[in-house]
Design an enzyme around this catalytic site. Structure first.
Site, short mmCIF file in Angstrom:
data_model
loop_
_atom_site.label_atom_id
_atom_site.label_comp_id
_atom_site.label_asym_id
_atom_site.label_seq_id
_atom_site.Cartn_x
_atom_site.Cartn_y
_atom_site.Cartn_z
N HIS A 37 0.84 -1.20 0.00
CA HIS A 37 0.00 0.00 0.00
C HIS A 37 0.88 1.26 0.00
O HIS A 37 0.58 2.24 -0.68
CB HIS A 37 -0.88 0.05 1.26
N GLY A 149 -3.16 -2.23 -7.06
CA GLY A 149 -2.08 -3.21 -7.23
C GLY A 149 -2.50 -4.32 -8.18
O GLY A 149 -3.66 -4.71 -8.23
N VAL A 178 3.87 -6.01 -4.90
CA VAL A 178 5.05 -5.92 -4.03
C VAL A 178 5.13 -7.23 -3.26
O VAL A 178 4.11 -7.74 -2.78
CB VAL A 178 4.93 -4.71 -3.08
N ARG A 189 -4.11 -10.11 4.32
CA ARG A 189 -4.51 -11.45 4.80
C ARG A 189 -3.31 -12.26 5.30
O ARG A 189 -3.50 -13.22 6.05
CB ARG A 189 -5.24 -12.22 3.70
#
Ligand code: PAF
Length: 283
Positions: A37, A149, A178, A189
């Site tokens: 993020h 993403g 990433v 998660r």
């Protein structure tokens, strides 16, 4: 960094900049922020005048109530990370703020197979919930650029399709996945994996890389079967799907005719945690 929980306050603050016509970059998230993020935040900062991040665990995109309950939440840590990484505004609305009295607009668009295969098949209603919230967030923030993403590859394609179909005035920017040092795709998660599961989780990316390596030397069906078997050689893994699909339409391909435009995508349960990942082939 400004923090707002209501659309009214967020809009008002953005409006106060209107005269300067700033470029607004937007990173929508469900919180439990990680380096993936933060990369989106830094890309947005590099390409815009103002960067906004939303943290909202969107209940209507969860088809499994248990997954919603267990979704990791830590707003104060998220806020600190965003502040330290130069985000300008955090928008963190409540469920009631986003869906007063549980009501929301519906989005009826034709997606062909795009929202019906893979995640669409195994998580019925998921993309509908994603699109409703993303559209609502876009209406509030009115970003010039929105960052997503590639780990959620199908989500990215579905959002791009919504942008095109509705003619939304926002650029959808796709950002590379990433990964942790061992290759595991970063995901909120991952926090739910046990120590033992975390140690073996890299297997998913390892098999995806092997698939990329083997490529056209093996027929598509054989490669799929091989990948599923290889992942499940460790009995803690259960593959929900493993597909090789066209990068744009996400139609599963049967042969290597597409060569330059395919992606291998998988969803795998490791214990009771569902992980997804993908690699583009032949780029
Ligand atoms: O990818 C996510 O975190 C979510 O699906 C999104 C795009 C923030 C919508 O809730």
């Amino acid at each position: 960094m400004k923090e707002f929980c209501t659309a009214k306050e967020a809009k008002q603050w953005l409006k106060s900049y209107q005269k300067k016509k700033p470029k607004i970059g937007f990173v929508p998230t469900m919180g439990a922020l990680h380096v993936g993020h933060l990369r989106l935040i830094s890309q947005s900062k590099a390409e815009n005048d103002i960067t906004v991040c939303s943290v909202f665990v969107n209940p209507i995109q969860f088809n499994n109530p248990d997954d919603l309950t267990k979704y990791p939440r830590n707003l104060s840590l998220d806020a600190r990370l965003l502040r330290n990484n130069g985000c300008d505004m955090l928008f963190c609305p409540s469920v009631e703020e986003m869906y007063p009295n549980g009501k929301h607009e519906n989005i009826e668009l034709e997606f062909g197979l795009l929202d019906k295969v893979m995640e669409g098949k195994f998580r019925p209603g998921h993309f509908k919930g994603v699109l409703i919230v993303v559209k609502k967030l876009f209406d509030i923030i009115r970003p010039d650029n929105a960052y997503f993403g590639k780990k959620d590859y199908q989500q990215l394609m579905v959002i791009k399709h919504m942008k095109e179909s509705l003619g939304l005035p926002v650029n959808i920017i796709a950002c590379e996945t990433v990964r942790e040092d061992d290759g595991l795709a970063m995901s909120s998660r991952n926090l739910r994996l046990t120590i033992g599961e975390r140690q073996v989780a890299r297997r998913i990316f390892e098999v995806l890389c092997k698939v990329r390596e083997k490529g056209t030397k093996t027929p598509v069906w054989e490669l799929r079967e091989w990948a599923i078997k290889k992942i499940q050689e460790d009995s803690r893994f259960r593959v929900e799907y493993f597909e090789i699909a066209d990068r744009e339409t996400l139609m599963p391909v049967e042969s290597w005719g597409h060569r330059n435009q395919v992606v291998a995508l998988t969803a795998v349960f490791l214990g009771d945690v569902r992980l997804i990942d993908n690699v583009e082939l032949f780029s």
